[in-house]
Design a protein around this motif. Sequence first.
Motif, PDB file in Angstrom:
ATOM      1  N   ILE A  17       0.834  -1.198   0.000  1.00  0.00           N
ATOM      2  CA  ILE A  17       0.000   0.000   0.000  1.00  0.00           C
ATOM      3  C   ILE A  17       0.873   1.254   0.000  1.00  0.00           C
ATOM      4  CG2 ILE A  17      -1.739   1.291   1.281  1.00  0.00           C
ATOM      5  CD1 ILE A  17      -2.745  -1.316   0.013  1.00  0.00           C
ATOM      6  N   THR A  18       0.606   2.147  -0.948  1.00  0.00           N
ATOM      7  CA  THR A  18       1.368   3.395  -1.031  1.00  0.00           C
ATOM      8  C   THR A  18       0.536   4.613  -0.640  1.00  0.00           C
ATOM      9  OG1 THR A  18       0.787   3.649  -3.379  1.00  0.00           O
ATOM     10  CG2 THR A  18       2.842   2.468  -2.850  1.00  0.00           C
ATOM     11  N   GLU A  19      -0.780   4.427  -0.536  1.00  0.00           N
ATOM     12  CA  GLU A  19      -1.658   5.555  -0.194  1.00  0.00           C
ATOM     13  C   GLU A  19      -2.759   5.066   0.734  1.00  0.00           C
ATOM     14  OE1 GLU A  19      -2.291   9.077  -3.028  1.00  0.00           O
ATOM     15  OE2 GLU A  19      -4.073   7.834  -3.311  1.00  0.00           O
ATOM     16  N   VAL A  20      -3.119   5.906   1.692  1.00  0.00           N
ATOM     17  CA  VAL A  20      -4.113   5.518   2.686  1.00  0.00           C
ATOM     18  C   VAL A  20      -5.230   6.557   2.734  1.00  0.00           C
ATOM     19  CG1 VAL A  20      -4.550   5.118   5.148  1.00  0.00           C
ATOM     20  CG2 VAL A  20      -2.455   4.260   4.096  1.00  0.00           C
ATOM     21  N   GLU A  21      -6.464   6.067   2.694  1.00  0.00           N
ATOM     22  CA  GLU A  21      -7.620   6.925   2.943  1.00  0.00           C
ATOM     23  C   GLU A  21      -8.004   6.780   4.416  1.00  0.00           C
ATOM     24  OE1 GLU A  21      -9.660   6.649  -1.507  1.00  0.00           O
ATOM     25  OE2 GLU A  21     -10.766   5.950   0.252  1.00  0.00           O
ATOM     26  N   CYS A  22      -7.842   7.856   5.172  1.00  0.00           N
ATOM     27  CA  CYS A  22      -8.190   7.862   6.595  1.00  0.00           C
ATOM     28  C   CYS A  22      -9.651   8.270   6.690  1.00  0.00           C
ATOM     29  CB  CYS A  22      -7.296   8.838   7.357  1.00  0.00           C
ATOM     30  SG  CYS A  22      -5.543   8.675   6.994  1.00  0.00           S
ATOM     31  N   LYS A  34      -9.322  12.110   5.219  1.00  0.00           N
ATOM     32  CA  LYS A  34      -8.177  12.631   4.481  1.00  0.00           C
ATOM     33  C   LYS A  34      -7.456  11.492   3.772  1.00  0.00           C
ATOM     34  CE  LYS A  34      -7.264  16.394   7.794  1.00  0.00           C
ATOM     35  NZ  LYS A  34      -6.262  16.986   8.721  1.00  0.00           N
ATOM     36  N   ILE A  35      -6.690  11.854   2.747  1.00  0.00           N
ATOM     37  CA  ILE A  35      -5.879  10.897   2.012  1.00  0.00           C
ATOM     38  C   ILE A  35      -4.421  11.261   2.227  1.00  0.00           C
ATOM     39  CG2 ILE A  35      -5.346   9.936  -0.266  1.00  0.00           C
ATOM     40  CD1 ILE A  35      -8.185  10.763  -1.123  1.00  0.00           C
ATOM     41  N   ALA A  36      -3.595  10.265   2.527  1.00  0.00           N
ATOM     42  CA  ALA A  36      -2.183  10.519   2.821  1.00  0.00           C
ATOM     43  C   ALA A  36      -1.318   9.415   2.235  1.00  0.00           C
ATOM     44  CB  ALA A  36      -1.956  10.599   4.331  1.00  0.00           C
ATOM     45  N   ALA A  37      -0.080   9.774   1.928  1.00  0.00           N
ATOM     46  CA  ALA A  37       0.899   8.749   1.562  1.00  0.00           C
ATOM     47  C   ALA A  37       1.107   7.830   2.767  1.00  0.00           C
ATOM     48  CB  ALA A  37       2.212   9.400   1.151  1.00  0.00           C
ATOM     49  N   THR A  38       1.384   6.571   2.497  1.00  0.00           N
ATOM     50  CA  THR A  38       1.482   5.588   3.581  1.00  0.00           C
ATOM     51  C   THR A  38       2.523   5.990   4.621  1.00  0.00           C
ATOM     52  OG1 THR A  38       0.795   3.821   2.085  1.00  0.00           O
ATOM     53  CG2 THR A  38       1.900   3.172   4.114  1.00  0.00           C
TER      54      THR A  38
END
Length: 452
Positions: A17-22, A34-38
């Motif tokens: 996973i390279t990107e995370v939707e919080c 929010k969306i953030a880089a892992t």
Amino acid sequence: MNTPADQLKKQLKQQGITEVECMISDFCGIARGKIAATGKFLEEGGMRLPESVLLQTVTGDYVDDQVFHALLDEAGADMFCRPAPHAVFVLPWLAEPTAMVIHDSLDKFGKPIELSPRNALKRVLDLYADNGWRPVVAPELEFYLTRRSHDPDLPLEAPNGRSGRPERGRQSFSIDATHEFAALFEDLYQWCDVQQLDLDTLSHESGPAQMEVNFRHGDALRLADQLIVFKRTLHEAALKHGVSATFMAKPIAFQPGSAMHIHQSVQNVATGKNLFATDDGAMSKQFLHYIGGLQRYIPQMLPLFAPNVNSFRRFLPDNCAPVNVAWGHENRTVGLRVPTAPAAGLRVENRLPGADANPYLAMAATLLCGYLGILEELSPCDPLQGRAYDHCGLLLPNTLEDALSRMEECDVLKQYLGCRFVQGYVAVKRTEHGNYSQVISSWEREYLQSNV
């Protein structure tokens, strides 16, 4: 020591996973966050959001200033959102390897935010845990596939299937009608398998291109998380295949509405036995008290099962939806159905929640009603035999305004879920209703414009 943070880091790394939707859920069930880089996500260990996002309506508006300032810190303080254990879901439809991580919402002292729907369900589950019990639920979620449309004034229509034709009439349980959308459902099941969602069966319901997905029975919080994820997954699968999916309770006039039936029982954690059944398989006193609680308190908590104006269009006689809190054995016309089952599977099915209900809140409400029935040793009425659509003794509020007024006066709901929760939820739904009241419908234009 392998902490939850360590486990999360390991899981995201293993899955690439390279990107995370919080993500958190608001009252309407909308995913906000929010969306953030892992790397950034792991460094922060969560996210901060203004608590005001929990008071947004389905239109994106906020409640009026008086309620807003009464419920929230005047300085606009943030809430602290922390990743929930075992609530990580890969989003396989995105090109970038992405995971959605559901979060719990806490204040600056580490206490659960009262306005959070997920926290509301956790509060109810704690009541059961304190007694050595564990609720077991199995949701059944209905929905429609529809033709894509960008004009909200046009009625929704069934989409063309692989035959090139839209479905006509009612094709309940038709396998061929379901296979009209085989490619869509193949993607859906593949994506759900990647996300480890506990899907069981798929069937065609009564309306044109109306379907139902059943989930396997299990933990209420885990399944509420999965319902939130499933709704989003289905929307994405529908978009990929050129159609739309809707969980509106009543999307098409003169067709059946869509429900979220919730089968429920209670397990004694120490013995592993079903609290609802005696040793010889008969209904226990606790089971009858549970049903008594559902009957007593569902009418006071109805907006948690039917949260929108459209929800009440589903509660029409002869419309394949119950309009009462009667109960009965193998009776689909009552609000509370008891299916035939062995002792281990003895349960009650709450048929009142709409597909548009927030899964956290519908689960919290139905389990709280049953818990109160056991606690107060409430007795149900006699089981109803035969058709219940015209049964007049146990009717529900028939408008959202009436239901909100009754919920606002429900002291027991304030006691267990908090005054701020009740005040905030009612304010959000009244704000939505106020916006709805400003809209002039096509019916009014068609029949009143030239005739009055």
